[in-house]
Design a protein around this motif. Structure first.
Motif, PDB file in Angstrom:
ATOM      1  N   THR A   1      99.271  36.707  64.778  1.00  0.00           N
ATOM      2  CA  THR A   1     100.361  35.806  65.178  1.00  0.00           C
ATOM      3  C   THR A   1     101.730  36.448  65.013  1.00  0.00           C
ATOM      4  O   THR A   1     102.740  35.801  65.243  1.00  0.00           O
ATOM      5  CB  THR A   1     100.320  34.479  64.391  1.00  0.00           C
ATOM      6  N   GLY A   2     101.758  37.715  64.583  1.00  0.00           N
ATOM      7  CA  GLY A   2     103.023  38.432  64.469  1.00  0.00           C
ATOM      8  C   GLY A   2     103.636  38.473  63.082  1.00  0.00           C
ATOM      9  O   GLY A   2     104.726  38.992  62.903  1.00  0.00           O
ATOM     10  N   THR A   3     102.946  37.956  62.078  1.00  0.00           N
ATOM     11  CA  THR A   3     103.441  37.993  60.701  1.00  0.00           C
ATOM     12  C   THR A   3     103.103  39.344  60.080  1.00  0.00           C
ATOM     13  O   THR A   3     102.017  39.884  60.300  1.00  0.00           O
ATOM     14  CB  THR A   3     102.791  36.869  59.867  1.00  0.00           C
ATOM     15  N   VAL A   4     104.029  39.879  59.299  1.00  0.00           N
ATOM     16  CA  VAL A   4     103.808  41.159  58.625  1.00  0.00           C
ATOM     17  C   VAL A   4     102.741  40.983  57.549  1.00  0.00           C
ATOM     18  O   VAL A   4     102.782  40.033  56.764  1.00  0.00           O
ATOM     19  CB  VAL A   4     105.125  41.677  57.993  1.00  0.00           C
ATOM     20  N   LEU A   5     101.787  41.900  57.520  1.00  0.00           N
ATOM     21  CA  LEU A   5     100.722  41.874  56.519  1.00  0.00           C
ATOM     22  C   LEU A   5     101.152  42.633  55.269  1.00  0.00           C
ATOM     23  O   LEU A   5     101.689  43.736  55.365  1.00  0.00           O
ATOM     24  CB  LEU A   5      99.451  42.498  57.091  1.00  0.00           C
ATOM     25  N   GLU A   6     100.895  42.017  54.112  1.00  0.00           N
ATOM     26  CA  GLU A   6     101.255  42.611  52.823  1.00  0.00           C
ATOM     27  C   GLU A   6     100.134  42.390  51.823  1.00  0.00           C
ATOM     28  O   GLU A   6      99.326  41.471  51.976  1.00  0.00           O
ATOM     29  CB  GLU A   6     102.536  41.969  52.292  1.00  0.00           C
ATOM     30  N   GLU A   7     100.122  43.219  50.787  1.00  0.00           N
ATOM     31  CA  GLU A   7      99.152  43.065  49.711  1.00  0.00           C
ATOM     32  C   GLU A   7      99.254  41.668  49.106  1.00  0.00           C
ATOM     33  O   GLU A   7     100.336  41.085  49.039  1.00  0.00           O
ATOM     34  CB  GLU A   7      99.431  44.083  48.603  1.00  0.00           C
ATOM     35  N   PHE A   8      98.124  41.139  48.685  1.00  0.00           N
ATOM     36  CA  PHE A   8      97.992  39.877  47.954  1.00  0.00           C
ATOM     37  C   PHE A   8      98.279  38.623  48.788  1.00  0.00           C
ATOM     38  O   PHE A   8      98.358  37.543  48.234  1.00  0.00           O
ATOM     39  CB  PHE A   8      98.861  39.884  46.680  1.00  0.00           C
TER      40      PHE A   8
ATOM     41  N   GLY B   1      94.865  50.617  61.339  1.00  0.00           N
ATOM     42  CA  GLY B   1      95.053  49.319  61.981  1.00  0.00           C
ATOM     43  C   GLY B   1      94.195  48.225  61.376  1.00  0.00           C
ATOM     44  O   GLY B   1      93.853  47.248  62.031  1.00  0.00           O
ATOM     45  N   THR B   2      93.866  48.395  60.080  1.00  0.00           N
ATOM     46  CA  THR B   2      92.984  47.446  59.401  1.00  0.00           C
ATOM     47  C   THR B   2      93.566  47.009  58.066  1.00  0.00           C
ATOM     48  O   THR B   2      94.517  47.604  57.554  1.00  0.00           O
ATOM     49  CB  THR B   2      91.597  48.068  59.145  1.00  0.00           C
ATOM     50  N   VAL B   3      92.956  45.959  57.510  1.00  0.00           N
ATOM     51  CA  VAL B   3      93.271  45.518  56.154  1.00  0.00           C
ATOM     52  C   VAL B   3      91.963  45.321  55.398  1.00  0.00           C
ATOM     53  O   VAL B   3      90.925  45.031  56.004  1.00  0.00           O
ATOM     54  CB  VAL B   3      94.089  44.207  56.138  1.00  0.00           C
ATOM     55  N   VAL B   4      92.022  45.489  54.084  1.00  0.00           N
ATOM     56  CA  VAL B   4      90.858  45.251  53.236  1.00  0.00           C
ATOM     57  C   VAL B   4      91.071  43.898  52.566  1.00  0.00           C
ATOM     58  O   VAL B   4      92.066  43.681  51.873  1.00  0.00           O
ATOM     59  CB  VAL B   4      90.685  46.364  52.183  1.00  0.00           C
ATOM     60  N   VAL B   5      90.120  42.995  52.819  1.00  0.00           N
ATOM     61  CA  VAL B   5      90.236  41.613  52.344  1.00  0.00           C
ATOM     62  C   VAL B   5      89.076  41.313  51.403  1.00  0.00           C
ATOM     63  O   VAL B   5      87.917  41.615  51.706  1.00  0.00           O
ATOM     64  CB  VAL B   5      90.216  40.631  53.535  1.00  0.00           C
TER      65      VAL B   5
END
Length: 67
Positions: free
Chosen positions: A5-12, A44-48
């Motif tokens: 949706t365009g929100t910046v991804l950050e830790e936690f 281009g990924t995140v660890v969740v």
């Protein structure tokens, strides 16, 4: 890096991970937390981490930040 949706991804951050694609290891959508060091811009990924403590590397365009 931005999520779908365009929100910046950050830790936690708490995020909703969408239904898996063919290459994903998770079996269904879930809500989890981006782990420390889990924003992998070069891939281009995140660890969740899910609610059971398992971690999954997912495409950034398959997550949405929960406010």
């Amino acid at each position: 890096m931005l999520e779908k949706t365009g929100t910046v991804l950050e830790e936690f951050q708490q995020v909703e991970v969408g239904e898996p694609t063919r290459t994903d290891r998770h079996n269904h959508s879930f809500i989890g937390i981006i782990v420390k060091g889990g924003v992998l811009e070069s891939r281009g990924t995140v660890v969740v981490e899910d609610q059971c403590g398992e971690t999954f590397e997912v495409d950034a365009d398959n997550v949405a930040v929960i406010d």
